[in-house]
Motif scaffolding. Sequence first.
Motif, PDB file in Angstrom:
ATOM      1  N   ILE A   1       0.852  -1.190   0.000  1.00 28.41           N
ATOM      2  CA  ILE A   1       0.000   0.000   0.000  1.00 28.41           C
ATOM      3  C   ILE A   1       0.884   1.235   0.000  1.00 28.41           C
ATOM      4  CG2 ILE A   1      -1.783   1.283   1.260  1.00 28.41           C
ATOM      5  CD1 ILE A   1      -2.608  -1.390   2.552  1.00 28.41           C
ATOM      6  N   LEU A   2       0.658   2.133  -0.943  1.00 28.41           N
ATOM      7  CA  LEU A   2       1.347   3.416  -0.959  1.00 28.41           C
ATOM      8  C   LEU A   2       0.823   4.265   0.181  1.00 28.41           C
ATOM      9  CD1 LEU A   2       0.834   4.190  -4.772  1.00 28.41           C
ATOM     10  CD2 LEU A   2       2.727   2.929  -3.739  1.00 28.41           C
ATOM     11  N   TYR A   3       1.663   5.162   0.711  1.00 25.95           N
ATOM     12  CA  TYR A   3       1.235   6.032   1.817  1.00 25.95           C
ATOM     13  C   TYR A   3       1.577   7.470   1.452  1.00 25.95           C
ATOM     14  CZ  TYR A   3       0.901   7.717   6.715  1.00 25.95           C
ATOM     15  OH  TYR A   3       0.587   8.396   7.865  1.00 25.95           O
ATOM     16  N   ASN A   4       0.525   8.258   1.270  1.00 26.04           N
ATOM     17  CA  ASN A   4       0.684   9.661   0.882  1.00 26.04           C
ATOM     18  C   ASN A   4       0.259  10.558   2.034  1.00 26.04           C
ATOM     19  OD1 ASN A   4       1.338  11.609  -1.234  1.00 26.04           O
ATOM     20  ND2 ASN A   4      -0.849  12.119  -1.233  1.00 26.04           N
ATOM     21  N   VAL A   5       1.212  11.239   2.664  1.00 24.39           N
ATOM     22  CA  VAL A   5       0.908  12.104   3.803  1.00 24.39           C
ATOM     23  C   VAL A   5       1.804  13.338   3.737  1.00 24.39           C
ATOM     24  CG1 VAL A   5       2.439  10.746   5.309  1.00 24.39           C
ATOM     25  CG2 VAL A   5       0.648  12.214   6.333  1.00 24.39           C
TER      26      VAL A   5
ATOM     27  N   TYR B   1      -7.584   3.824   0.704  1.00 23.62           N
ATOM     28  CA  TYR B   1      -7.896   3.759   2.131  1.00 23.62           C
ATOM     29  C   TYR B   1      -7.766   5.153   2.719  1.00 23.62           C
ATOM     30  CZ  TYR B   1      -6.883  -1.170   1.261  1.00 23.62           C
ATOM     31  OH  TYR B   1      -6.875  -2.441   0.747  1.00 23.62           O
ATOM     32  N   SER B   2      -8.697   5.518   3.566  1.00 18.39           N
ATOM     33  CA  SER B   2      -8.601   6.812   4.236  1.00 18.39           C
ATOM     34  C   SER B   2      -7.474   6.770   5.249  1.00 18.39           C
ATOM     35  CB  SER B   2      -9.917   7.164   4.937  1.00 18.39           C
ATOM     36  OG  SER B   2      -9.779   8.381   5.646  1.00 18.39           O
ATOM     37  N   GLY B   3      -6.622   7.793   5.211  1.00 18.00           N
ATOM     38  CA  GLY B   3      -5.583   7.932   6.222  1.00 18.00           C
ATOM     39  C   GLY B   3      -5.949   8.957   7.261  1.00 18.00           C
ATOM     40  N   ASN B   4      -7.155   9.514   7.134  1.00 20.28           N
ATOM     41  CA  ASN B   4      -7.664  10.524   8.070  1.00 20.28           C
ATOM     42  C   ASN B   4      -8.997  10.058   8.625  1.00 20.28           C
ATOM     43  OD1 ASN B   4      -5.519  12.330   7.548  1.00 20.28           O
ATOM     44  ND2 ASN B   4      -6.599  13.169   5.776  1.00 20.28           N
TER      45      ASN B   4
ATOM     46  N   ILE C   1      -3.688   2.719  -1.887  1.00 23.95           N
ATOM     47  CA  ILE C   1      -3.001   3.884  -1.339  1.00 23.95           C
ATOM     48  C   ILE C   1      -3.697   4.332  -0.068  1.00 23.95           C
ATOM     49  CG2 ILE C   1      -4.340   5.412  -2.874  1.00 23.95           C
ATOM     50  CD1 ILE C   1      -1.943   7.352  -2.811  1.00 23.95           C
ATOM     51  N   LYS C   2      -2.910   4.581   0.964  1.00 24.11           N
ATOM     52  CA  LYS C   2      -3.408   5.244   2.165  1.00 24.11           C
ATOM     53  C   LYS C   2      -3.301   6.743   1.904  1.00 24.11           C
ATOM     54  CE  LYS C   2      -2.528   6.105   7.077  1.00 24.11           C
ATOM     55  NZ  LYS C   2      -1.641   5.884   8.242  1.00 24.11           N
ATOM     56  N   GLU C   3      -4.442   7.399   1.782  1.00 22.16           N
ATOM     57  CA  GLU C   3      -4.480   8.790   1.373  1.00 22.16           C
ATOM     58  C   GLU C   3      -4.725   9.675   2.586  1.00 22.16           C
ATOM     59  OE1 GLU C   3      -3.393  11.354  -0.558  1.00 22.16           O
ATOM     60  OE2 GLU C   3      -5.248  12.100   0.340  1.00 22.16           O
ATOM     61  N   ALA C   4      -3.720  10.470   2.954  1.00 23.27           N
ATOM     62  CA  ALA C   4      -3.809  11.300   4.155  1.00 23.27           C
ATOM     63  C   ALA C   4      -3.429  12.741   3.857  1.00 23.27           C
ATOM     64  CB  ALA C   4      -2.917  10.724   5.251  1.00 23.27           C
ATOM     65  N   SER C   5      -3.727  13.194   2.643  1.00 16.16           N
ATOM     66  CA  SER C   5      -3.430  14.583   2.292  1.00 16.16           C
ATOM     67  C   SER C   5      -4.488  15.539   2.819  1.00 16.16           C
ATOM     68  CB  SER C   5      -3.321  14.735   0.769  1.00 16.16           C
ATOM     69  OG  SER C   5      -4.593  14.571   0.161  1.00 16.16           O
ATOM     70  N   GLY C   6      -5.699  15.017   3.041  1.00 13.18           N
ATOM     71  CA  GLY C   6      -6.805  15.876   3.444  1.00 13.18           C
ATOM     72  C   GLY C   6      -7.419  16.637   2.292  1.00 13.18           C
ATOM     73  N   ASP C   7      -6.950  16.367   1.085  1.00 12.77           N
ATOM     74  CA  ASP C   7      -7.410  17.064  -0.122  1.00 12.77           C
ATOM     75  C   ASP C   7      -8.439  16.182  -0.831  1.00 12.77           C
ATOM     76  OD1 ASP C   7      -7.778  18.246  -2.591  1.00 12.77           O
ATOM     77  OD2 ASP C   7      -5.646  18.603  -2.963  1.00 12.77           O
ATOM     78  N   ILE C   8      -9.721  16.498  -0.649  1.00 14.33           N
ATOM     79  CA  ILE C   8     -10.772  15.656  -1.210  1.00 14.33           C
ATOM     80  C   ILE C   8     -10.766  15.703  -2.733  1.00 14.33           C
ATOM     81  CG2 ILE C   8     -12.596  17.391  -1.172  1.00 14.33           C
ATOM     82  CD1 ILE C   8     -12.924  13.634  -0.248  1.00 14.33           C
ATOM     83  N   GLY C   9     -10.290  16.811  -3.313  1.00 20.06           N
ATOM     84  CA  GLY C   9     -10.179  16.892  -4.759  1.00 20.06           C
ATOM     85  C   GLY C   9      -9.178  15.892  -5.301  1.00 20.06           C
ATOM     86  N   PHE C  10      -8.032  15.789  -4.609  1.00 20.66           N
ATOM     87  CA  PHE C  10      -7.010  14.807  -4.992  1.00 20.66           C
ATOM     88  C   PHE C  10      -7.556  13.395  -4.828  1.00 20.66           C
ATOM     89  CE2 PHE C  10      -3.395  12.047  -3.878  1.00 20.66           C
ATOM     90  CZ  PHE C  10      -2.598  12.221  -5.002  1.00 20.66           C
TER      91      PHE C  10
END
Length: 297
Positions: A133-137, A186-189, A162-171
């Motif tokens: 799993i990729l992790y984007n934070v 996967y939500s990271g937030n 991908i664990k998505e933790a940017s907080g950017d819903i557009g992304f």
Amino acid sequence: MRMFRGSMVALITPFYEDGSVNYTKLIELVEWHITKKTDGIVVLGTTAESPSLTIREKDKILKTVIGVADHRIPVIAGSGSNNTLQAKEDSLKYEAMGADGLLVITPYYNKTNKAGMISHFTEIADAVSIPMILYNVPGRTGCSLTVEAVELLSRHKNIIGIKEASGDIGFVSCISKLINPDFTVYSGNDDMIVPILSLGGSGVISVLANILPTETHQIVDEYLKGNVELARQMQLKYLDFINALFIETNPIPIKEAMNYFGMNVGGYRLPLCSMEEQSREKLQKTMSVLDISKEAS
């Protein structure tokens, strides 16, 4: 490739008063999560204070969790690094130890361009045979995967999400277009569990689940079963508490909350330290409003 779904706890690392790892408590926490319907355990991540753990401690923590889980629940190991060779070495080691999957963060500090990002993850994924799993934070690392990079990496047979933790819903919306039977988000937030599920995501890698495992599982489970309104209501019910869990650097607030509840997980490794009193009061107030002590037992 095995896909992971549901609420996967980003497990804290418990310490004794002298700062050593409390493996007895670690075993207890893993058993507790299995009982409380947590769908997966992520070890050696941000919430585990992994930058402050020694190599020997990391190996023993993972070995302990894998042994206790005993295939009853998937164990995903954080094997990322800003050193590609180190990340590959750790990924292979954790695979050999029996991890069910890997969580690999973007290379931080020595930030690279898109081509470097793609090469970094590809070299690691090429070396292993378990799901990655990729992790984007970007708030932590100072860099972010691009939509184009995620698109290319999503085609790799070993990269399953991908664990998505940017907080950017557009992304998140853009990369959610890439969701298919072999790749998910996967939500990271914890404050974005339902929004990401609404875009086709498969679950959350959760800090909240350290203290409310059953409830976090239920948010995801109810949504995936089609009970969208109930999942939405639960997301909003816990929103103030979720926000309070991030008023200081994670995992300071979650460990404070767990200790306040009586879970006795100990303190922190420097440079992390105890919460400021004002933050502690705010956190305890949100727990009191929700009556967390009863719900988490």
